[in-house]
Design a protein around this motif. Sequence first.
Motif, PDB file in Angstrom:
ATOM      1  N   THR A 127       2.544-106.469 -14.259  1.00 50.24           N
ATOM      2  CA  THR A 127       2.105-105.541 -15.305  1.00 50.24           C
ATOM      3  C   THR A 127       3.290-104.808 -15.932  1.00 50.24           C
ATOM      4  N   SER A 128       4.334-104.553 -15.168  1.00 52.33           N
ATOM      5  CA  SER A 128       5.539-103.940 -15.733  1.00 52.33           C
ATOM      6  C   SER A 128       6.198-104.894 -16.715  1.00 52.33           C
ATOM      7  N   LEU A 129       6.233-106.171 -16.352  1.00 50.60           N
ATOM      8  CA  LEU A 129       6.806-107.168 -17.256  1.00 50.60           C
ATOM      9  C   LEU A 129       5.963-107.284 -18.524  1.00 50.60           C
ATOM     10  N   ALA A 130       4.647-107.185 -18.361  1.00 49.25           N
ATOM     11  CA  ALA A 130       3.760-107.220 -19.522  1.00 49.25           C
ATOM     12  C   ALA A 130       4.079-106.079 -20.484  1.00 49.25           C
ATOM     13  N   GLU A 131       4.314-104.881 -19.942  1.00 47.50           N
ATOM     14  CA  GLU A 131       4.655-103.723 -20.784  1.00 47.50           C
ATOM     15  C   GLU A 131       5.930-103.969 -21.575  1.00 47.50           C
ATOM     16  N   LEU A 132       6.913-104.594 -20.948  1.00 52.18           N
ATOM     17  CA  LEU A 132       8.168-104.890 -21.641  1.00 52.18           C
ATOM     18  C   LEU A 132       7.975-105.925 -22.746  1.00 52.18           C
ATOM     19  N   HIS A 133       6.883-106.679 -22.656  1.00 53.14           N
ATOM     20  CA  HIS A 133       6.542-107.635 -23.712  1.00 53.14           C
ATOM     21  C   HIS A 133       5.613-107.025 -24.740  1.00 53.14           C
ATOM     22  N   GLY A 134       5.312-105.738 -24.605  1.00 55.64           N
ATOM     23  CA  GLY A 134       4.440-105.074 -25.567  1.00 55.64           C
ATOM     24  C   GLY A 134       2.958-105.259 -25.301  1.00 55.64           C
ATOM     25  N   ILE A 135       2.592-105.728 -24.120  1.00 50.68           N
ATOM     26  CA  ILE A 135       1.183-105.907 -23.751  1.00 50.68           C
ATOM     27  C   ILE A 135       0.732-104.677 -22.970  1.00 50.68           C
ATOM     28  N   ARG A 136      -0.106-103.849 -23.593  1.00 50.68           N
ATOM     29  CA  ARG A 136      -0.551-102.590 -22.994  1.00 50.68           C
ATOM     30  C   ARG A 136      -1.902-102.807 -22.312  1.00 50.68           C
ATOM     31  N   LEU A 137      -1.894-102.797 -20.994  1.00 51.99           N
ATOM     32  CA  LEU A 137      -3.116-103.059 -20.231  1.00 51.99           C
ATOM     33  C   LEU A 137      -3.679-101.738 -19.715  1.00 51.99           C
ATOM     34  N   THR A 138      -4.477-101.081 -20.562  1.00 55.93           N
ATOM     35  CA  THR A 138      -5.044 -99.779 -20.204  1.00 55.93           C
ATOM     36  C   THR A 138      -6.281 -99.918 -19.321  1.00 55.93           C
ATOM     37  N   ASN A 139      -6.900-101.096 -19.319  1.00 57.49           N
ATOM     38  CA  ASN A 139      -8.091-101.339 -18.509  1.00 57.49           C
ATOM     39  C   ASN A 139      -7.675-101.991 -17.192  1.00 57.49           C
ATOM     40  N   PRO A 140      -7.903-101.325 -16.042  1.00 55.78           N
ATOM     41  CA  PRO A 140      -7.481-101.892 -14.749  1.00 55.78           C
ATOM     42  C   PRO A 140      -8.092-103.255 -14.454  1.00 55.78           C
ATOM     43  N   GLU A 141      -9.322-103.488 -14.914  1.00 52.51           N
ATOM     44  CA  GLU A 141      -9.974-104.785 -14.671  1.00 52.51           C
ATOM     45  C   GLU A 141      -9.241-105.895 -15.413  1.00 52.51           C
ATOM     46  N   LYS A 142      -8.832-105.603 -16.643  1.00 50.99           N
ATOM     47  CA  LYS A 142      -8.066-106.600 -17.406  1.00 50.99           C
ATOM     48  C   LYS A 142      -6.688-106.818 -16.771  1.00 50.99           C
ATOM     49  N   ALA A 143      -6.085-105.710 -16.311  1.00 51.91           N
ATOM     50  CA  ALA A 143      -4.763-105.823 -15.698  1.00 51.91           C
ATOM     51  C   ALA A 143      -4.812-106.699 -14.450  1.00 51.91           C
ATOM     52  N   SER A 144      -5.805-106.475 -13.582  1.00 50.31           N
ATOM     53  CA  SER A 144      -5.899-107.277 -12.367  1.00 50.31           C
ATOM     54  C   SER A 144      -6.208-108.734 -12.686  1.00 50.31           C
ATOM     55  N   THR A 145      -6.984-108.965 -13.746  1.00 49.88           N
ATOM     56  CA  THR A 145      -7.268-110.349 -14.165  1.00 49.88           C
ATOM     57  C   THR A 145      -5.985-111.048 -14.592  1.00 49.88           C
ATOM     58  N   MET A 146      -5.132-110.332 -15.332  1.00 55.28           N
ATOM     59  CA  MET A 146      -3.867-110.915 -15.751  1.00 55.28           C
ATOM     60  C   MET A 146      -2.976-111.211 -14.541  1.00 55.28           C
ATOM     61  N   VAL A 147      -2.956-110.297 -13.564  1.00 52.56           N
ATOM     62  CA  VAL A 147      -2.139-110.510 -12.368  1.00 52.56           C
ATOM     63  C   VAL A 147      -2.603-111.762 -11.629  1.00 52.56           C
ATOM     64  N   MET A 148      -3.902-111.904 -11.467  1.00 56.10           N
ATOM     65  CA  MET A 148      -4.437-113.090 -10.790  1.00 56.10           C
ATOM     66  C   MET A 148      -4.087-114.357 -11.562  1.00 56.10           C
ATOM     67  N   ALA A 149      -4.167-114.291 -12.886  1.00 52.00           N
ATOM     68  CA  ALA A 149      -3.850-115.453 -13.715  1.00 52.00           C
ATOM     69  C   ALA A 149      -2.379-115.836 -13.566  1.00 52.00           C
ATOM     70  N   ILE A 150      -1.496-114.832 -13.531  1.00 57.91           N
ATOM     71  CA  ILE A 150      -0.066-115.103 -13.364  1.00 57.91           C
ATOM     72  C   ILE A 150       0.190-115.768 -12.026  1.00 57.91           C
ATOM     73  N   MET A 151      -0.485-115.303 -10.971  1.00 60.68           N
ATOM     74  CA  MET A 151      -0.283-115.900  -9.655  1.00 60.68           C
ATOM     75  C   MET A 151      -0.787-117.340  -9.613  1.00 60.68           C
ATOM     76  N   LEU A 152      -1.823-117.629 -10.392  1.00 62.55           N
ATOM     77  CA  LEU A 152      -2.356-118.987 -10.435  1.00 62.55           C
ATOM     78  C   LEU A 152      -1.454-119.938 -11.214  1.00 62.55           C
ATOM     79  N   GLY A 153      -0.655-119.370 -12.129  1.00 57.52           N
ATOM     80  CA  GLY A 153       0.223-120.223 -12.925  1.00 57.52           C
ATOM     81  C   GLY A 153      -0.487-120.822 -14.122  1.00 57.52           C
ATOM     82  N   GLU A 154      -0.243-122.089 -14.387  1.00 61.93           N
ATOM     83  CA  GLU A 154      -0.760-122.736 -15.592  1.00 61.93           C
ATOM     84  C   GLU A 154      -2.283-122.687 -15.653  1.00 61.93           C
ATOM     85  N   GLU A 155      -2.936-122.880 -14.518  1.00 58.19           N
ATOM     86  CA  GLU A 155      -4.401-122.853 -14.492  1.00 58.19           C
ATOM     87  C   GLU A 155      -4.932-121.495 -14.940  1.00 58.19           C
ATOM     88  N   GLY A 156      -4.339-120.417 -14.426  1.00 61.52           N
ATOM     89  CA  GLY A 156      -4.809-119.080 -14.769  1.00 61.52           C
ATOM     90  C   GLY A 156      -4.540-118.706 -16.207  1.00 61.52           C
TER      91      GLY A 156
END
Length: 267
Positions: free
Chosen positions: A118-147
């Motif tokens: 999420t810190s890296l996302a902020e540096l890319h200008g992606i503001r994740l104010t919703n914790p549910e969306k933020a955790s979804t993005m984290v899970m997707a990043i861990m999954l890699g291409e599939e996520g």
Amino acid sequence: MAKRSNPAVRIAQETAHNAVFDADGKPKPGVHNMLLRAVEIQRPLVLAYVRRLQRKHPRASAARLAEILERDYLRAVTGGGAIVGATAVVPGVGTVASLGLSAAATVGFLEATALYATSLAELHGIRLTNPEKASTMVMAIMLGEEGTALLGTLSGQAMGKGASATQAWGNVLTKSMPSGFGAIRNKIQRAFLKNLLKRQGTALLGRALPFGIGAVVGGAGNLIMGRAVVANAKEAFGPMPDTIPGELKAVAAEPEKLTLEGNNLGS
């Protein structure tokens, strides 16, 4: 002559497995919730962390800050794995107790991953104010291409590589709840839990091994997984922007006025 297996290793592996999975090989109640809670993170904490780095490195570019994030993340997850693994050689700390610490290390790994992504996302200008969306993005990043491919479906386009693809799903996540988000989140969540229990389960068993083996397996296992997360994040987000975006840019311009918004994360 065939090499005899170490019965202590077998007992440690069986004990670790039985603590997480039931007789049918399915995760026990509470395991899923523990893992999902670990990837939840609040944006104020993320901003506080990035701003602390800016205060320590006021002239750092977005790319340089990303390098620091990566360095600190890998140090954190590797050190945590090695420290927990080493407890197996301490007199009085049995396999079961060591397993409890291994579960804690798994949560710690996920929390560190959530902060890094999420810190890296902020540096890319992606503001994740919703914790549910933020955790979804984290899970997707861990999954890699599939996520990230699943996230790409929210924007109505196939997930490719580079900044344009990142901007597509990044914009969706920073706006109001997109149509179909719940279904996509559920898919990502199921894949994340399945993948994590498969990969992290091996590390969990490794950390519970006695006689100092755990220290090697724990640290090395976390480093491998941490590097995979870093590679996934770079693939998903694409090149770093030339300038620090949004709120962080304003902070970078006035380093003497940096604040941690009521959060003190250290010096």
